[in-house]
Write a protein that holds these residues in place. Structure first.
Motif, PDB file in Angstrom:
ATOM      1  N   SER A  38       0.828  -1.209   0.000  1.00 47.41           N
ATOM      2  CA  SER A  38       0.000   0.000   0.000  1.00 47.41           C
ATOM      3  C   SER A  38       0.867   1.265   0.000  1.00 47.41           C
ATOM      4  CB  SER A  38      -0.955   0.015   1.193  1.00 47.41           C
ATOM      5  OG  SER A  38      -0.236  -0.180   2.370  1.00 47.41           O
ATOM      6  N   GLY A  39       0.441   2.222  -0.767  1.00 49.00           N
ATOM      7  CA  GLY A  39       1.175   3.496  -0.860  1.00 49.00           C
ATOM      8  C   GLY A  39       2.202   3.511  -1.980  1.00 49.00           C
ATOM      9  N   THR A  43       2.940   6.569  -4.678  1.00 46.15           N
ATOM     10  CA  THR A  43       4.236   7.255  -4.653  1.00 46.15           C
ATOM     11  C   THR A  43       4.888   7.215  -6.035  1.00 46.15           C
ATOM     12  OG1 THR A  43       4.466   6.571  -2.365  1.00 46.15           O
ATOM     13  CG2 THR A  43       6.460   7.385  -3.431  1.00 46.15           C
TER      14      THR A  43
END
Ligand code: ADP
Ligand code: ASP
Ligand code: MG
Length: 440
Positions: A38-39, A43
């Motif tokens: 996740s993320g 990014t």
């Protein structure tokens, strides 16, 4: 064979990776489709943006932070060993590639290349983690079998042939790990199934392998009856028909990528949604069984543009709609909602990439008005148009300005178009009327 897909949160920490391991190791062979941690994809999208804006320093420093995160994960996931060194070398090489890509942002495939790295990282790390725990796991690289055609649709024949061959070549394996989201295009270049597309990868793979079931493991206990990010007190729905689930996914329920249901519906493969953090809760089962009549769920789709096309000559002028549709067809822009009157039609689109060109062509024979930042609120269920309470829900929305209504197009769906600023209020009002005890 079953196919299990785990989303970003499910592989987002070392603790969660251990939970995933406990879920998948059950003595049965399966394909496991992984998202990026996740993320990571967000990014990478940010890094791509910085790089095309020539903000190289910022892009490189974001990359460094992301790499630091992976180093921490590796330290927690592996004991000091040759295997750890191997994975660490792989992670370094991916970040080296990324640094090169952002430093010379010329390739037309820059975005696709950059965003592909998240799934490559998570799947490599997780396969080695399983092997270090003595699980018979191997990596099936998605780029060896997952391909889309020139229209961006899965190339099912190619996928089936190659995936089955790859699986057959690896008999002594229990868990086949592969990447969701990423694929090749019809020219063999790196591509993807659009944001959130790992769900779609899972059902495409399920259909190609004629799987018994596709399970989508996420961070919530199934499809809820309303968007839990905006409405309190929602609950998981235990059963949905393919048609209901397809409408919900298409009209915004973020839990499922819009195209996810299609391959499963076509191949009649049940799809089960489950919570990685609460594996014992029932979740949602999506299959061909028709469900009870009534409104099951409400969802919202944002970033909708409404187009009103007016022509004084539409009155009794046949061929007007044909002309309008041909323009949208020419620019490959699909229409979601549509309503007509004697002199005008209103329709909605979510892809505004060709809007300017479309308007130029429409203005040759009509006047055009555009309303941006609209949201489609969609009520989904079985036979909902006939349901005794359905007609009253407009009373509940008397303070909301409704731009369009689509009623009767299918037995599973009623859609209304509101300004995005009114979305949350509309979801909440409908929720308390439809699922609460409020009477209109
Ligand atoms: P994953 O990373 O596992 O693919 P997503 O973030 O894509 O997970 O989807 C799960 C999230 O979808 C939930 O955490 C929830 O906030 C959101 N969501 C939106 N609408 C719904 C809905 N109707 N039912 C369940 N979850 C929903
Ligand atoms: N990692 C991709 C994304 O964040 C695909 C997915 O998670 O389904 O969009
Ligand atoms: Mg998702």
């Amino acid at each position: 064979m079953n196919v299990f897909k785990f989303g970003g949160t499910s592989v987002g920490s070392v603790a969660n990776m251990h939970m995933v391991k406990d879920i998948i190791v059950d003595g049965r062979k399966k394909v496991v489709v992984l998202s990026a941690m996740s993320g990571t994809t967000n990014t990478l999208v940010k890094i791509h943006k910085l790089s095309i804006e020539n903000k190289l320093d910022k892009a490189l420093s974001e990359l460094l932070v992301l790499q630091g995160h992976y180093t921490t994960v590796l330290d927690e996931l592996f004991e000091k060993s040759d295997r750890k060194q191997l994975v660490s070398n792989y992670v370094d090489s991916v970040f080296q590639d990324l640094r090169q890509l952002v430093s010379a942002p010329s390739s037309s495939l820059l975005y696709n290349n950059i965003v592909s790295k998240g799934e490559l990282l998570s799947s490599f790390m997780f396969t080695h983690f399983l092997q270090s725990q003595h699980v018979k796991a191997c990596l099936l690289p998605a780029l060896d079998f997952m391909r889309i055609d020139k229209d961006g649709e899965p190339d099912n024949f190619y996928i089936k042939q190659n995936l089955n061959r790859l699986v057959k070549e690896r008999v002594a394996v229990d868990i086949y790990i592969t990447q969701g989201f990423i694929c090749l295009d019809n020219e063999g270049e790196i591509s993807n199934l659009k944001r959130g597309g790992s769900d779609h990868s899972a059902t495409i793979i399920g259909a190609a392998l004629d799987a018994d079931e596709v399970q989508i493991w996420t961070d919530i206990d199934g499809v809820h009856n309303n968007d839990p990010r905006f409405v309190e007190g929602t609950h998981a729905i235990s059963n949905l028909s393919f048609d209901e689930a397809a409408e919900l996914a298409y009209f915004g329920a973020k839990i499922l990528h819009p195209q996810t249901v299609m391959p499963a519906r076509k191949a009649m493969i049940p799809v089960r949604l489950k919570n990685t953090m609460k594996p014992n809760s029932y979740g949602t089962l999506i299959n061909q069984n028709a469900s009870e009549e009534g409104i099951k769920a409400i969802a919202a789709k944002d970033a909708i543009t409404a187009i009103k096309i007016k022509s004084a000559r539409m009155l009794q002028a046949h061929g007007f709609l044909k002309k309008v549709f041909e323009i949208f067809e020419k620019y490959e822009t699909s229409i979601d909602m549509i309503t007509t009157s004697e002199i005008a039609i209103s329709l909605t689109i979510d892809d505004t990439g060709s809007l300017e060109a479309i308007v130029v062509e429409l203005e040759k024979f009509s006047t055009v008005e555009i309303d941006e930042q609209q949201s489609i609120i969609c009520l989904v269920g079985n036979q909902i148009v006939k349901h005794k309470d359905t007609y009253r829900f407009f009373q509940v929305l008397q303070d909301i300005s409704i731009r369009m209504i689509s009623y009767g197009g299918s037995n599973n769906n009623i859609s209304i178009l509101v300004r995005s600023e009114d979305k949350i209020k509309t979801l909440q009002l409908l929720n308390s009327y439809v699922f609460g005890k409020v009477t209109a």
